[in-house]
Design a protein around this motif. Structure first.
Motif, short mmCIF file in Angstrom:
data_model
loop_
_atom_site.label_atom_id
_atom_site.label_comp_id
_atom_site.label_asym_id
_atom_site.label_seq_id
_atom_site.Cartn_x
_atom_site.Cartn_y
_atom_site.Cartn_z
N UNK A 70 67.12 80.79 72.81
CA UNK A 70 67.03 81.57 71.56
C UNK A 70 67.93 81.07 70.44
N UNK A 71 68.32 79.80 70.49
CA UNK A 71 69.07 79.24 69.38
C UNK A 71 68.08 78.85 68.29
N UNK A 72 68.28 79.42 67.10
CA UNK A 72 67.32 79.25 66.03
C UNK A 72 67.80 78.35 64.89
N UNK A 73 68.99 77.76 65.03
CA UNK A 73 69.51 76.90 63.97
C UNK A 73 68.52 75.79 63.63
N UNK A 74 68.31 75.52 62.34
CA UNK A 74 67.38 74.45 61.95
C UNK A 74 67.85 73.09 62.45
N UNK A 75 66.91 72.30 62.95
CA UNK A 75 67.23 70.99 63.54
C UNK A 75 66.46 69.89 62.82
N UNK A 76 67.21 68.90 62.35
CA UNK A 76 66.63 67.70 61.75
C UNK A 76 66.80 66.56 62.74
N UNK A 77 65.69 66.01 63.21
CA UNK A 77 65.74 64.91 64.16
C UNK A 77 65.86 63.59 63.41
N UNK A 78 66.83 62.78 63.83
CA UNK A 78 67.00 61.42 63.33
C UNK A 78 66.81 60.47 64.50
N UNK A 79 65.87 59.56 64.40
CA UNK A 79 65.65 58.65 65.52
C UNK A 79 64.93 57.40 65.06
N UNK A 104 68.02 57.14 54.03
CA UNK A 104 69.00 57.23 52.95
C UNK A 104 69.85 58.48 53.17
N UNK A 105 71.15 58.35 53.01
CA UNK A 105 72.05 59.48 53.19
C UNK A 105 71.67 60.64 52.28
N UNK A 106 71.29 60.33 51.07
CA UNK A 106 70.93 61.38 50.11
C UNK A 106 69.72 62.18 50.60
N UNK A 107 68.79 61.53 51.30
CA UNK A 107 67.63 62.24 51.80
C UNK A 107 68.01 63.14 52.97
N UNK A 108 68.92 62.68 53.82
CA UNK A 108 69.40 63.52 54.92
C UNK A 108 70.03 64.79 54.35
N UNK A 109 70.89 64.62 53.34
CA UNK A 109 71.57 65.76 52.73
C UNK A 109 70.57 66.72 52.10
N UNK A 110 69.59 66.17 51.38
CA UNK A 110 68.59 67.00 50.70
C UNK A 110 67.76 67.78 51.71
N UNK A 112 68.66 68.64 54.77
CA UNK A 112 69.50 69.65 55.39
C UNK A 112 69.64 70.88 54.50
N UNK A 113 69.88 70.66 53.22
CA UNK A 113 70.01 71.78 52.29
C UNK A 113 68.73 72.60 52.23
N UNK A 114 67.58 71.90 52.23
CA UNK A 114 66.30 72.61 52.19
C UNK A 114 66.09 73.43 53.46
N UNK A 115 66.44 72.87 54.62
CA UNK A 115 66.30 73.59 55.88
C UNK A 115 67.19 74.82 55.92
N UNK A 116 68.42 74.68 55.43
CA UNK A 116 69.36 75.79 55.45
C UNK A 116 68.91 76.89 54.50
N UNK A 117 68.44 76.51 53.32
CA UNK A 117 67.94 77.51 52.37
C UNK A 117 66.76 78.26 52.97
N UNK A 120 67.79 80.69 55.67
CA UNK A 120 68.45 81.88 55.13
C UNK A 120 67.60 82.63 54.11
N UNK A 121 66.31 82.26 54.05
CA UNK A 121 65.37 82.91 53.13
C UNK A 121 65.86 82.84 51.68
N UNK A 122 66.47 81.69 51.33
CA UNK A 122 66.94 81.52 49.96
C UNK A 122 66.24 80.32 49.35
N UNK A 123 65.00 80.55 48.93
CA UNK A 123 64.22 79.49 48.32
C UNK A 123 64.50 79.38 46.82
#
Length: 219
Positions: A70-79, A104-110, A112-117, A120-123
């Motif tokens: 039941x862990x629901x944290x958003x996961x971004x797979x890098x492989x 690109x590091x900037x894409x990873x960051x972007x 992640x921010x989108x997944x977190x928003x 948290x239902x903050x679109x």
């Protein structure tokens, strides 16, 4: 935003650890699959960056177990396994997004921010509290329309409060969000950051809830 990074390639992991840190993330980096699996149960992470080819326990097994527990944290797979079949398997196991190496590091960051928003239902691209506005994508903060410069920890604290507008956050929870496990945290660090936020954004931006913690105020 606190990130769990599971990556056994030292060059890639070091680049993500340092790069994301400079972009305002707090990163805990694990190179072993078993350690990464256990870590998600030990700290309040906002998202996970997960490599599939980890020693000890592979990424797909970790992801399946997290979801079963039941862990629901958003996961971004890098492989490096960038073919369509592997992407489908990863998403079917519970991943929220997929990015193939090289990246690109900037894409990873972007991402992640989108997944977190989204988690948290903050679109909404802008979060406001009275006269204070925070732009998650650019990490810009304005007070009554004028941009205000915040130190990295001050920015992370403001973001944490603004993403939890109706919650009282304990001092210990704030410390867990702002600092990685290997950071040496001074006993009054949170109070110092709050003092600076009040000085820059108004004394009412953070409310103190006696003997409980802090919550977002107004200006």
């Amino acid at each position: 935003m606190r990130i769990l990074l599971a990556e056994d390639d030292r060059l890639i992991g070091d680049g993500l650890n340092i790069g994301l840190g400079k972009m305002g993330f707090t990163v805990d980096w694990f190179q072993d699959g078993d350690e990464a699996y256990e870590a998600l149960f030990q700290a309040p992470y906002d998202a996970v960056v997960l490599d599939l080819g980890l020693p000890g326990r592979d990424g797909l097994s970790i992801l399946k177990e997290w979801r079963l527990n039941k862990r629901k944290e958003p996961v971004l797979i890098l492989t490096a396994r960038g073919d369509v079949d592997q992407r489908v398997i990863g998403l079917d196991c519970g991943a929220d997004d997929y990015l193939a190496k090289p990246f690109a590091l900037s894409e990873v960051a972007a991402r992640l921010k989108a997944l977190i928003r989204r988690f948290n239902d903050r679109l909404d691209p802008v979060i406001t509290a009275g006269k204070v506005a925070y732009h998650p994508q650019t990490q810009a903060v304005t007070l009554d329309g004028k941009e205000i410069t915040l130190a990295p920890k001050e920015l992370r604290l403001l973001e944490l409060l603004m993403m939890n507008p109706n919650k009282v956050l304990s001092k210990s929870m704030i410390e867990e969000k702002l600092y990685a496990w290997d950071n040496d945290v001074q006993s009054n660090a949170v109070e110092v950051h709050i003092h600076h936020l009040r000085k820059k954004l108004g004394k009412n931006i953070v409310k103190t809830v006696n003997k409980i913690g802090y919550m977002l105020g107004d200006t």
